[in-house]
Design a protein around this motif. Structure first.
Motif, mmCIF file in Angstrom:
data_model
loop_
_atom_site.group_PDB
_atom_site.id
_atom_site.type_symbol
_atom_site.label_atom_id
_atom_site.label_comp_id
_atom_site.label_asym_id
_atom_site.label_seq_id
_atom_site.Cartn_x
_atom_site.Cartn_y
_atom_site.Cartn_z
ATOM 1 N N GLY A 68 22.882 46.823 36.922
ATOM 2 C CA GLY A 68 24.098 47.516 36.499
ATOM 3 C C GLY A 68 24.453 48.638 37.466
ATOM 4 N N TYR A 69 23.439 49.345 37.915
ATOM 5 C CA TYR A 69 23.662 50.428 38.879
ATOM 6 C C TYR A 69 24.190 49.878 40.203
ATOM 7 C CZ TYR A 69 22.440 54.089 42.255
ATOM 8 O OH TYR A 69 22.477 55.010 43.261
ATOM 9 N N ARG A 70 23.575 48.803 40.694
ATOM 10 C CA ARG A 70 24.023 48.227 41.965
ATOM 11 C C ARG A 70 25.471 47.756 41.882
ATOM 12 N NH1 ARG A 70 24.671 43.228 43.179
ATOM 13 N NH2 ARG A 70 23.373 42.441 41.468
ATOM 14 N N ILE A 71 25.802 47.054 40.816
ATOM 15 C CA ILE A 71 27.174 46.563 40.661
ATOM 16 C C ILE A 71 28.118 47.726 40.401
ATOM 17 C CG2 ILE A 71 28.675 45.132 39.221
ATOM 18 C CD1 ILE A 71 26.196 43.343 38.728
ATOM 19 N N GLY A 72 27.647 48.737 39.681
ATOM 20 C CA GLY A 72 28.479 49.916 39.433
ATOM 21 C C GLY A 72 28.880 50.618 40.715
ATOM 22 N N LEU A 73 27.970 50.669 41.693
ATOM 23 C CA LEU A 73 28.311 51.267 42.987
ATOM 24 C C LEU A 73 29.429 50.490 43.667
ATOM 25 C CD1 LEU A 73 24.735 52.062 44.406
ATOM 26 C CD2 LEU A 73 26.403 53.691 43.481
ATOM 27 N N GLU A 74 29.408 49.156 43.522
ATOM 28 C CA GLU A 74 30.473 48.343 44.105
ATOM 29 C C GLU A 74 31.794 48.574 43.381
ATOM 30 O OE1 GLU A 74 29.041 44.384 43.757
ATOM 31 O OE2 GLU A 74 27.331 44.661 45.104
ATOM 32 N N LEU A 75 31.745 48.613 42.060
ATOM 33 C CA LEU A 75 32.975 48.806 41.289
ATOM 34 C C LEU A 75 33.573 50.189 41.509
ATOM 35 C CD1 LEU A 75 32.024 47.118 37.887
ATOM 36 C CD2 LEU A 75 33.390 46.160 39.767
ATOM 37 N N ALA A 76 32.731 51.171 41.785
ATOM 38 C CA ALA A 76 33.232 52.523 42.027
ATOM 39 C C ALA A 76 34.115 52.588 43.270
ATOM 40 C CB ALA A 76 32.062 53.495 42.165
ATOM 41 N N GLU A 77 33.944 51.615 44.178
ATOM 42 C CA GLU A 77 34.757 51.570 45.389
ATOM 43 C C GLU A 77 36.048 50.790 45.182
ATOM 44 O OE1 GLU A 77 33.857 53.410 47.927
ATOM 45 O OE2 GLU A 77 32.073 53.974 46.750
ATOM 46 N N GLU A 78 36.249 50.239 43.993
ATOM 47 C CA GLU A 78 37.472 49.487 43.692
ATOM 48 C C GLU A 78 38.488 50.437 43.064
ATOM 49 O OE1 GLU A 78 38.182 46.425 44.344
ATOM 50 O OE2 GLU A 78 36.246 45.555 44.910
ATOM 51 N N PRO A 79 39.538 50.829 43.796
ATOM 52 C CA PRO A 79 40.482 51.817 43.260
ATOM 53 C C PRO A 79 41.218 51.329 42.020
ATOM 54 C CG PRO A 79 41.314 50.839 45.297
ATOM 55 C CD PRO A 79 39.899 50.403 45.155
ATOM 56 N N ASP A 80 41.358 50.008 41.841
ATOM 57 C CA ASP A 80 42.072 49.483 40.686
ATOM 58 C C ASP A 80 41.172 49.302 39.470
ATOM 59 O OD1 ASP A 80 44.408 49.351 42.158
ATOM 60 O OD2 ASP A 80 44.034 47.291 42.830
ATOM 61 N N CYS A 81 39.891 49.590 39.625
ATOM 62 C CA CYS A 81 38.959 49.419 38.509
ATOM 63 C C CYS A 81 38.986 50.659 37.629
ATOM 64 C CB CYS A 81 37.541 49.162 39.022
ATOM 65 S SG CYS A 81 36.319 48.995 37.714
ATOM 66 N N THR A 82 39.647 50.547 36.483
ATOM 67 C CA THR A 82 39.707 51.670 35.538
ATOM 68 C C THR A 82 39.014 51.355 34.219
ATOM 69 O OG1 THR A 82 41.806 50.949 34.545
ATOM 70 C CG2 THR A 82 41.930 52.374 36.518
ATOM 71 N N ALA A 83 38.586 50.095 34.018
ATOM 72 C CA ALA A 83 37.916 49.718 32.772
ATOM 73 C C ALA A 83 36.900 48.622 33.071
ATOM 74 C CB ALA A 83 38.928 49.229 31.744
ATOM 75 N N VAL A 84 35.685 48.773 32.513
ATOM 76 C CA VAL A 84 34.612 47.817 32.754
ATOM 77 C C VAL A 84 33.986 47.433 31.414
ATOM 78 C CG1 VAL A 84 32.481 47.322 33.988
ATOM 79 C CG2 VAL A 84 34.116 48.955 34.959
ATOM 80 N N PHE A 85 33.924 46.139 31.167
ATOM 81 C CA PHE A 85 33.170 45.613 30.023
ATOM 82 C C PHE A 85 31.863 45.060 30.552
ATOM 83 C CE2 PHE A 85 32.272 41.606 27.562
ATOM 84 C CZ PHE A 85 31.616 42.251 26.520
ATOM 85 N N VAL A 86 30.741 45.594 30.058
ATOM 86 C CA VAL A 86 29.413 45.231 30.550
ATOM 87 C C VAL A 86 28.697 44.424 29.471
ATOM 88 C CG1 VAL A 86 27.315 46.089 31.649
ATOM 89 C CG2 VAL A 86 29.423 47.436 31.767
ATOM 90 N N ALA A 87 28.011 43.361 29.881
ATOM 91 C CA ALA A 87 27.462 42.392 28.931
ATOM 92 C C ALA A 87 26.286 42.904 28.114
ATOM 93 C CB ALA A 87 27.053 41.109 29.658
ATOM 94 N N ASN A 88 25.678 44.027 28.491
ATOM 95 C CA ASN A 88 24.683 44.646 27.606
ATOM 96 C C ASN A 88 24.589 46.130 27.919
ATOM 97 O OD1 ASN A 88 23.148 44.628 29.997
ATOM 98 N ND2 ASN A 88 21.234 44.265 28.896
ATOM 99 N N ASP A 89 23.937 46.873 27.035
ATOM 100 C CA ASP A 89 23.916 48.331 27.162
ATOM 101 C C ASP A 89 23.045 48.806 28.312
ATOM 102 O OD1 ASP A 89 25.571 48.432 24.985
ATOM 103 O OD2 ASP A 89 24.037 49.066 23.554
ATOM 104 N N GLN A 90 21.963 48.075 28.622
ATOM 105 C CA GLN A 90 21.118 48.501 29.739
ATOM 106 C C GLN A 90 21.889 48.478 31.056
ATOM 107 O OE1 GLN A 90 19.982 46.547 27.313
ATOM 108 N NE2 GLN A 90 17.934 47.197 26.713
#
Length: 369
Positions: free
Chosen positions: A252-274
């Motif tokens: 989740g952390y690794r993918i989160g770093l990638e999504l943080a670089e996406e300027p159009d990413c304002t909402a993320v649904f994650v498949a589990n809480d961890q």
């Protein structure tokens, strides 16, 4: 003068039975019976049977009285004899691939709790790797251990394989599978929970919702991903590229770093809480404030979800209800001698906390006229 010692040759002493050189027959101690316990406790043999199987319908004082008699006499219930008499072992086998995930561990706990309330125990067989041979081996092992029913907690599609032949007479309930046409399946309504999560984010004003999915071999992950995609398509929204993790906070952390670089990413649904926890950390390290800049929703509603920073909006799964339905479905088959199929879905619901809000542009003041 020291006292004289007896001379064994004169027969004044006698070696204990069973010692070297002793030809006397051994005296086998009679096994303590249920009737012995009943006499000492002053109750019926049926009451002793109920106490020994953990049946809930016994008065507490009577139960203590029977247990005290059991201890005094050294009585141990004979499960094999009970199975011959009543036609059941009062044991439910549980096969699982891992206890490291929240869903699996909490489901096993719930199964054990509800089985105990019915006077049953569970035998847990972990399967090291999700292969057909190992699954079949687990069923064979449970057959040797004499169980009345088997509950399978699996996140892969192995039970759909024609090569899996189950031992005859064993009743099966499956958790988290698409095998409802062959076995009794119990699951949470994960598709509806996903729709609630995605609709919540769209209703807040987000143009679309990105998704961090679980591993592709997981049936739960596939259902959540399919429902995410379908909800966006039904709403006429763009479907962003799918990102996959392995249920861990690290991915989740690794993918989160990638999504943080996406300027159009304002909402993320994650498949589990961890994995959502890893996404929250990544956003924080990249300076994207949750929920001001990015909203995050998880799935499971683990006990710690309300203590995340910020507290996590997530889909609640009722694992206690899943466990209860599993035990009830298994025992229904045992008691009726029938094999049942079909799927029972336990409802899910969204728990809204502080990790979701309207998208960034709605926070900005309107331009001057």
């Amino acid at each position: 003068m020291s006292p004289s010692r007896p001379d064994p040759s004169q027969g004044d002493t006698e070696p204990p039975a069973g010692s070297a050189g002793d030809d006397r027959p051994r005296v086998r101690r009679r096994r303590v019976s249920m009737a012995d316990v009943a006499r000492l406790a002053g109750v019926s043999a049926q009451t002793v049977s109920r106490v020994s199987t953990g049946h809930p319908g016994v008065v507490a004082s009577t139960r203590e009285q029977v247990i005290a008699a059991m201890r005094q006499l050294g009585y141990r219930p004979n499960s094999a004899a009970r199975a011959l008499k009543y036609g059941e072992f009062r044991t439910i086998g549980v096969i699982t691939f891992t206890l490291s995930t929240t869903g699996n561990s909490r489901t096993v706990e719930a199964i054990a709790t509800h089985a105990a309330a019915e006077g049953y125990v569970i035998t847990l067989i972990p399967v090291a790797a999700p292969t057909q041979d190992r699954v079949l081996g687990a069923f064979t092992r449970l057959g040797e251990l004499a169980v009345d029913a088997v509950i399978v907690i699996m996140e892969v599609h192995l039970l759909d394989a024609s090569t899996i032949v189950l031992p005859p007479g064993v009743h099966v309930v499956v958790v988290d599978s698409d095998a409802g046409q062959r076995y009794r399946v119990v699951d949470t309504n994960q598709a509806d929970g996903t729709r609630q999560a995605v609709r919540h984010l769209l209703d807040l004003g987000h143009r679309t919702v990105w998704h961090v999915a679980g591993p592709p071999e997981s049936y739960a992950a596939e259902r959540r991903a399919a429902a995410w995609r379908a909800t966006l398509v039904d709403a006429g929204r763009d479907v962003p590229p799918l990102r996959r993790g392995d249920w861990s906070a690290g991915t989740g952390y690794r993918i989160g770093l990638e999504l943080a670089e996406e300027p159009d990413c304002t909402a993320v649904f994650v498949a589990n809480d961890q994995m959502a926890l890893g996404v929250l950390r990544a956003m924080h390290e990249r300076g994207r404030v949750v929920p001001r800049d990015v909203s995050v929703v998880g799935f499971d509603d683990i006990a710690e979800a309300g203590s995340f920073i910020p507290p996590l909006t997530t889909v609640h799964q009722d694992f206690a209800e899943v466990g209860r339905h599993c035990v009830e479905a298994a025992l229904l088959q045992v008691r009726t001698g029938t094999t049942q199929t079909g799927t029972t879905l336990v409802p899910t619901h969204l728990v809204v906390r502080a990790s979701t809000a309207a998208p960034p542009q709605t926070h900005r003041p309107a331009p001057p006229p």
